[in-house]
Scaffold this motif. Sequence first.
Motif, short mmCIF file in Angstrom:
data_model
loop_
_atom_site.label_atom_id
_atom_site.label_comp_id
_atom_site.label_asym_id
_atom_site.label_seq_id
_atom_site.Cartn_x
_atom_site.Cartn_y
_atom_site.Cartn_z
N TRP A 57 3.35 1.92 13.02
CA TRP A 57 3.06 3.02 12.10
C TRP A 57 2.65 2.49 10.74
O TRP A 57 2.86 1.33 10.43
CB TRP A 57 4.25 3.99 11.98
CG TRP A 57 5.52 3.36 11.49
CD1 TRP A 57 6.50 2.80 12.24
CD2 TRP A 57 5.94 3.21 10.13
NE1 TRP A 57 7.49 2.30 11.43
CE2 TRP A 57 7.19 2.55 10.13
CE3 TRP A 57 5.39 3.57 8.89
CZ2 TRP A 57 7.88 2.24 8.97
CZ3 TRP A 57 6.08 3.26 7.72
CH2 TRP A 57 7.32 2.61 7.77
N GLU A 58 2.08 3.39 9.95
CA GLU A 58 1.67 3.09 8.59
C GLU A 58 2.13 4.25 7.70
O GLU A 58 2.09 5.41 8.11
CB GLU A 58 0.16 2.95 8.52
CG GLU A 58 -0.40 2.70 7.15
CD GLU A 58 -1.93 2.62 7.14
OE1 GLU A 58 -2.50 2.81 6.06
OE2 GLU A 58 -2.53 2.37 8.21
N GLY A 59 2.58 3.94 6.48
CA GLY A 59 3.00 4.98 5.55
C GLY A 59 2.42 4.74 4.17
O GLY A 59 1.93 3.64 3.86
N MET A 60 2.48 5.77 3.35
CA MET A 60 2.05 5.63 1.96
C MET A 60 2.93 6.51 1.08
O MET A 60 3.42 7.54 1.49
CB MET A 60 0.58 5.98 1.76
CG MET A 60 0.14 7.37 2.18
SD MET A 60 0.24 8.74 0.96
CE MET A 60 -0.35 8.10 -0.54
N THR A 61 3.12 6.01 -0.13
CA THR A 61 3.92 6.72 -1.13
C THR A 61 3.11 6.86 -2.40
O THR A 61 2.48 5.91 -2.85
CB THR A 61 5.22 5.95 -1.45
OG1 THR A 61 5.90 5.64 -0.25
CG2 THR A 61 6.12 6.76 -2.36
N LEU A 62 3.14 8.05 -2.98
CA LEU A 62 2.58 8.28 -4.30
C LEU A 62 3.75 8.63 -5.21
O LEU A 62 4.56 9.51 -4.90
CB LEU A 62 1.58 9.44 -4.29
CG LEU A 62 1.10 9.90 -5.67
CD1 LEU A 62 0.31 8.80 -6.37
CD2 LEU A 62 0.29 11.18 -5.56
N ARG A 63 3.85 7.91 -6.33
CA ARG A 63 4.86 8.19 -7.36
C ARG A 63 4.11 8.51 -8.63
O ARG A 63 3.20 7.78 -9.02
CB ARG A 63 5.75 6.96 -7.58
CG ARG A 63 6.52 6.55 -6.37
CD ARG A 63 7.20 5.19 -6.60
NE ARG A 63 7.81 4.72 -5.39
CZ ARG A 63 7.19 4.04 -4.44
NH1 ARG A 63 5.91 3.73 -4.59
NH2 ARG A 63 7.83 3.66 -3.36
N GLN A 64 4.51 9.59 -9.27
CA GLN A 64 3.82 9.98 -10.51
C GLN A 64 4.85 10.36 -11.57
O GLN A 64 5.78 11.12 -11.30
CB GLN A 64 2.86 11.14 -10.26
CG GLN A 64 1.99 11.45 -11.46
CD GLN A 64 0.89 12.43 -11.15
OE1 GLN A 64 0.91 13.12 -10.13
NE2 GLN A 64 -0.08 12.52 -12.03
N TYR A 65 4.64 9.82 -12.77
CA TYR A 65 5.53 10.09 -13.90
C TYR A 65 5.07 11.34 -14.64
O TYR A 65 3.88 11.50 -14.93
CB TYR A 65 5.54 8.89 -14.85
CG TYR A 65 6.44 9.08 -16.04
CD1 TYR A 65 7.82 9.17 -15.88
CD2 TYR A 65 5.92 9.17 -17.32
CE1 TYR A 65 8.65 9.34 -16.96
CE2 TYR A 65 6.75 9.33 -18.42
CZ TYR A 65 8.12 9.42 -18.23
OH TYR A 65 8.94 9.59 -19.31
#
Length: 148
Positions: A57-65
């Motif tokens: 599997w592959e995942g992605m995370t977006l973090r925004q301040y």
Amino acid sequence: MSANDFDFLHGQWRVANRKIADIPGRGTEWVEFEARAEARPLLGGAAIIDSIFADDWEGMTLRQYDPAGDVWRIWWASTRAPGELDPPLEGRFDGEHGVFFGDDVVGGHEVKLRFDWTAGADPVWQQQFSYDGGETWETNWVMRFTRA
């Protein structure tokens, strides 16, 4: 607390994963596997995006301040749930420890989520679920990051 809180995560990583194999809160068998990850800043440093690659599997995370709210929001998506973006978790850092909370439905059960980040040269991420409104928490996934 600032837009630079996740700067420690920029770059390429080897990731040692330890995760409950079944639906968290309903399983007890732990599995361990390796992955690789890469994280980079976006939006002038006010956001960070990462990709993680495991064997199947592959995942992605977006973090925004959000400077107005002085909080970070974290969104997750993976090939295990095509076309879905998980609801965000929200939280902040106090020194090198970040805590983030959110709500979701996992395996048909409402669940509260908690992410704990420990920053530094060898960061650690933990995911915990609560099925009782946050009274008790069960750790179900731990990632240990080492520079690639």
